[in-house]
Design a protein around this motif. Structure first.
Motif: not given
Ligand SMILES: [Cu+2]
Length: 105
Positions: A19, A21, A38-41, A43, A84, A103-105
């Protein structure tokens, strides 16, 4: 006492990875330190030039466009990913340098 501490640190590392950021991508040997992350939206990714030559990190992916310009060795810049989706990140100076930021939602 060392083992529990190490185990705890590894668990923390895994959860942060899932997860994330904030991450750092270094450029060294004219390559990115990861091909895909992969990062969080919302981030942030820190792009650090740990190389002996300048790099120009940029993206034209819709919603996440950026262009850091020519960055000398030792320079680092934070980029916040607001939308995202898949972001193709390249170096304008070295066409072989490519990576993907999801970028994950
Ligand atoms: Cu480059």
């Amino acid at each position: 006492m060392r083992l529990p501490t190490l185990t705890f640190a590894m668990c923390m590392g895994l959860s942060v990875g899932a997860l994330a950021a904030n991450l750092t991508i270094t450029q060294k040997g004219r390559t990115f330190s990861s091909e895909s992350i992969t990062i969080k939206k919302g981030g942030t990714v820190t792009f650090l030039n740990d190389d002996s030559v300048p790099h120009n990190i940029m993206s034209t992916s819709q919603g996440n466009e950026f262009n850091l310009g020519s960055q000398p060795p030792g320079a680092s810049t934070d980029v916040t990913f607001k939308e995202g989706g898949e972001v193709q990140v390249i170096c304008a100076i070295h066409p072989r340098m490519k990576m993907t930021v999801t970028v994950s939602e």
